[in-house]
Design an enzyme around this catalytic site. Structure first.
Site, PDB file in Angstrom:
ATOM      1  N   HIS A  24      23.185 -13.055   2.630  1.00 28.14           N
ATOM      2  CA  HIS A  24      24.273 -13.845   3.209  1.00 28.14           C
ATOM      3  C   HIS A  24      24.544 -13.547   4.683  1.00 28.14           C
ATOM      4  CE1 HIS A  24      24.656 -14.874  -0.872  1.00 28.14           C
ATOM      5  NE2 HIS A  24      25.947 -14.930  -1.012  1.00 28.14           N
ATOM      6  N   HIS A  79      30.526 -22.002  -8.724  1.00 26.60           N
ATOM      7  CA  HIS A  79      30.711 -21.507  -7.349  1.00 26.60           C
ATOM      8  C   HIS A  79      29.801 -22.312  -6.426  1.00 26.60           C
ATOM      9  CE1 HIS A  79      31.291 -18.942  -3.978  1.00 26.60           C
ATOM     10  NE2 HIS A  79      30.416 -17.997  -4.254  1.00 26.60           N
ATOM     11  N   GLU A  81      28.961 -21.656  -3.141  1.00 29.36           N
ATOM     12  CA  GLU A  81      28.183 -21.011  -2.073  1.00 29.36           C
ATOM     13  C   GLU A  81      26.704 -21.394  -2.245  1.00 29.36           C
ATOM     14  OE1 GLU A  81      29.071 -16.852  -1.351  1.00 29.36           O
ATOM     15  OE2 GLU A  81      28.219 -17.041   0.665  1.00 29.36           O
ATOM     16  N   ASP A  83      23.870 -20.147  -2.274  1.00 32.11           N
ATOM     17  CA  ASP A  83      22.904 -19.437  -3.132  1.00 32.11           C
ATOM     18  C   ASP A  83      23.014 -19.909  -4.588  1.00 32.11           C
ATOM     19  OD1 ASP A  83      25.417 -18.121  -2.931  1.00 32.11           O
ATOM     20  OD2 ASP A  83      24.601 -16.217  -3.616  1.00 32.11           O
ATOM     21  N   HIS A 146      34.149 -15.400  -5.662  1.00 29.26           N
ATOM     22  CA  HIS A 146      34.174 -14.839  -4.328  1.00 29.26           C
ATOM     23  C   HIS A 146      34.655 -15.834  -3.261  1.00 29.26           C
ATOM     24  CE1 HIS A 146      30.937 -14.541  -0.941  1.00 29.26           C
ATOM     25  NE2 HIS A 146      31.944 -13.832  -0.549  1.00 29.26           N
ATOM     26  N   ASP A 165      29.669 -14.656  -9.278  1.00 24.54           N
ATOM     27  CA  ASP A 165      29.378 -13.486  -8.436  1.00 24.54           C
ATOM     28  C   ASP A 165      29.904 -12.177  -9.042  1.00 24.54           C
ATOM     29  OD1 ASP A 165      27.990 -14.687  -6.359  1.00 24.54           O
ATOM     30  OD2 ASP A 165      29.744 -14.979  -5.099  1.00 24.54           O
ATOM     31  N   TYR A 193      27.366  -3.779  -4.158  1.00 18.05           N
ATOM     32  CA  TYR A 193      27.655  -5.219  -4.135  1.00 18.05           C
ATOM     33  C   TYR A 193      29.169  -5.446  -4.018  1.00 18.05           C
ATOM     34  CZ  TYR A 193      27.603 -10.073  -5.822  1.00 18.05           C
ATOM     35  OH  TYR A 193      27.782 -11.426  -5.956  1.00 18.05           O
ATOM     36  N   HIS A 226      23.925 -12.845 -10.140  1.00 13.19           N
ATOM     37  CA  HIS A 226      22.955 -12.011  -9.428  1.00 13.19           C
ATOM     38  C   HIS A 226      22.635 -10.788 -10.291  1.00 13.19           C
ATOM     39  CE1 HIS A 226      23.435 -14.165  -5.615  1.00 13.19           C
ATOM     40  NE2 HIS A 226      24.739 -14.067  -5.750  1.00 13.19           N
TER      41      HIS A 226
HETATM   42 FE1  FEO Z   1      29.450 -16.056  -3.333  1.00 15.11          FE
HETATM   43 FE2  FEO Z   1      26.378 -15.382  -4.882  1.00 15.11          FE
HETATM   44  O1  FEO Z   1      27.615 -16.306  -3.764  1.00 15.11           O
END
Ligand code: FEO
Length: 399
Positions: A24, A79, A81, A83, A146, A165, A193, A226
């Protein structure tokens, strides 16, 4: 990677990013990462999240290993974002889903990112549920965990929490489950993380954990977006998140510094010696050797952060300015701070560092320490004394 059945008729269909190092744009992912997505095969075939745009074809083939992409009925966007949503436009085009479930903020953020007014958005919020046939989904908004759009999806029939996340780690691997890897390594990566992604939202994490408990969700598997899926150590990661979010501190100090001609480094080592002599554990971290996210991984449970830089052009060295900006944004709470540094003629750096630490709400029990040019034995004795005093303050604070 092959798809993996994680529960009956629920599959991991994510991708592994072995070569990622820059997560990121701000955090180092030295072990790579995974982008996890999940597919439920039920009367309504449902996909949870996607992967970055650059992996859209890998993802497409993953899904096609199980079903035809056009069989997807629902997509849940936990989410936005990129990714997790980068491949969404491609998948929506191929799948033509009946519904795309997202939070109210998720819809706004999706529109801001992809400008698709005609997607079949279905806005859901905390307490809403939807039947898929044999299984169902309960939603819980987890704002700022997040991003403001984030939410959890819970499948009660399988006691499965799809957590986005939260509870993630950056590790690329062929294995998918927590009992297939060393637990200490996994928890260390979860801490790294958390310290770099989640830390500023710690008060909200505590509220979400309480809300999950109040909702009575029985959880025997946590599937984050993740890294590894928690199935044998759900209790351990929940306990870890309680401790991370409470910012539970240890009798530990991080001495972080940059240096030009090793005068500030000599001061750093002497301060560390003073801390150790009083029984405090120390991480001595040169910013030329450690990435700012690795320093934050240690700040996560350190009771003191002691920062040093020589003065250069009336200020601190750039790596220290970078680190302080980064740490301040992550809002570590309840910690002791201190500043030090050598100088040649003007000597502003230590004072500037102290001011940033004060602005970041660190408690500064000692004045900043400055040494002109090269420290003498007496100067180093003063540095050591500074370390001893900070160690005593840490121990008083933790008592
Ligand atoms: Fe907040 Fe894995 O993105």
């Amino acid at each position: 990677m092959s798809v993996v059945e994680i529960k009956k008729n629920i599959y991991w269909v994510g991708v592994v990013d072995w070569n990622l190092r820059n997560f990121h744009g701000y955090s180092l992912a030295r072990k790579g990462t995974t982008y996890n997505a999940y597919l439920v095969l039920d009367d309504k075939v449902t996909l949870f999240d996607t992967v970055p745009e650059k992996f859209k074809l890998d993802f497409y083939h993953q899904i096609q290993n199980l079903i035809k992409i056009s069989d997807i009925d629902y997509i849940v966007v936990n989410h936005v974002e990129p990714d997790h949503s980068g491949a969404l436009p491609f998948i929506v085009e191929k799948a033509c889903p009946e519904k795309i479930f997202c939070s109210a903020m998720g819809k706004k953020v999706l529109l801001d990112h992809y400008h698709k007014q005609d997607w079949p958005y279905e806005v859901v919020g905390t307490g809403d549920s939807v039947s898929l046939g044999q299984k169902s989904i309960q939603f819980m908004e987890t704002r700022m965990l997040h991003w403001p759009d984030s939410m959890f999806s819970y499948i009660p029939e399988e006691k499965l929490l799809i957590s986005n996340d939260a509870f993630g780690q950056n590790i690329a691997a062929t294995e998918r489950f927590d009992d297939e890897v060393d637990l200490n390594e996994l928890l260390a990566e979860a801490k790294h993380y958390y310290a770099n992604i989640i830390l500023p939202y710690s008060p909200l994490v505590q509220k979400v954990l309480a809300r999950v408990q109040d909702a009575g969700w029985q959880i025997d598997m946590i599937a984050p977006d993740h890294g590894f899926i928690w199935r044998s150590h759900v209790d351990k990661i929940l306990t870890a998140y309680k401790e991370f979010s409470a910012q539970k501190l240890l009798n530990k100090a991080v001495v972080v510094y940059d240096t030009m001609w090793q005068s500030t480094e000599k001061m750093a080592k002497a301060i560390a010696d003073g801390l150790v002599e009083e029984g405090t554990s120390v991480k001595l971290m040169s910013l030329k050797a450690y990435h700012h996210s690795d320093v934050m991984g240690e700040v996560a449970d350190a009771a003191a952060v002691i920062c040093g830089s020589p003065t250069h052009n009336n200020g601190m060295l750039p790596l220290m300015a970078d680190f302080l900006t980064y740490m301040k944004g992550l809002r570590p709470a309840g910690r002791i701070g201190a500043a030090f540094g050598s100088f040649g003629w003007s000597g502003e750096a230590a004072k500037q560092i102290a001011q940033v630490l004060k602005d970041a709400r660190f408690d500064l029990p000692v004045e900043e320490l400055k040494v002109k040019n090269v420290p003498t034995h007496e100067h180093l004795a003063r540095c050591k004394e500074m370390g001893r005093i900070i160690a005593q303050k840490i121990q008083e604070k933790l008592a």
